[in-house]
Scaffold this active site. Structure first.
Site, short mmCIF file in Angstrom:
data_model
loop_
_atom_site.label_atom_id
_atom_site.label_comp_id
_atom_site.label_asym_id
_atom_site.label_seq_id
_atom_site.Cartn_x
_atom_site.Cartn_y
_atom_site.Cartn_z
N ASP A 4 10.49 107.63 43.71
CA ASP A 4 9.74 106.96 44.77
C ASP A 4 10.71 106.34 45.78
O ASP A 4 11.75 105.80 45.40
CB ASP A 4 8.86 105.88 44.14
CG ASP A 4 7.72 105.46 45.03
OD1 ASP A 4 7.15 106.32 45.73
OD2 ASP A 4 7.39 104.27 45.03
N GLU B 224 10.68 111.10 47.13
CA GLU B 224 9.70 110.84 48.16
C GLU B 224 10.45 110.34 49.39
O GLU B 224 11.01 109.24 49.37
CB GLU B 224 8.70 109.78 47.68
CG GLU B 224 7.70 109.41 48.75
CD GLU B 224 6.91 108.16 48.38
OE1 GLU B 224 5.68 108.27 48.26
OE2 GLU B 224 7.53 107.09 48.26
#
Length: 171
Positions: free
Chosen positions: A26, A55
């Protein structure tokens, strides 16, 4: 340096002790590229087949700076195009095809970019599609025919709406 070492050691521990398959990272744009230059090889040393993808919502030219530092990145550009075409009815299939051709040729073939139609951080696809479940199904079908891997985030399989307590299937 101590935090960097700690994070790499934790990643190595999980790979070694629990035989996990890799990491979905993330906000991979947060740490420096030099961190990923250390993290990724450390993971590959322990488990050569592990898959580490991040991400990064930034434009493709910035995403290219992750080539050789991660196995790939979530494909937010494809996500935007899928949502525009199938949920909002903006654009046409010829434009989508032109985008796909250029997009696929821009990145190295071994740099994976998993596609998706929505996730918990954005308006749900069904909401953008005005509740039309067929549009979600069509976008998912398109996604499943493309060469890159794809992801179904929790909730998408149930066609959740913006209201977390309800979904399109009446569940």
């Amino acid at each position: 340096p101590a935090a960097r070492r700690f994070l790499i050691d934790v990643a190595a521990y999980w790979l070694r002790e629990f035989d996990i398959d890799g990491y979905r990272l993330d906000f991979a744009h947060g740490p420096t590229r030099s961190f990923w230059s250390d993290f990724w090889p450390a993971c590959k040393t322990i488990e050569p087949d592990c898959w580490c993808f991040g991400e990064v919502i930034e434009p493709p030219d910035l995403q290219m700076s992750f080539v050789g530092r991660l196995d790939g990145l979530l494909d937010f550009q494809l996500n935007e195009r899928l949502r525009r075409l199938f949920a909002q009815g903006r654009g046409d299939l010829n434009q989508f095809d032109q985008f796909l051709t250029a997009h696929e040729s821009y990145f190295p073939s071994d740099f994976t970019r998993p596609g998706f139609v929505d996730n918990h951080d954005m308006d749900r696809f069904l909401y953008l599609a005005g509740g039309d479940v067929r549009r979600v199904q069509l976008a998912a079908l398109c996604l499943a025919t493309l060469p890159q891997p794809w992801i179904i985030y929790a909730g998408t399989e149930l066609a959740v709406t913006q209201d977390a307590g309800r979904d399109a299937w009446g569940l």
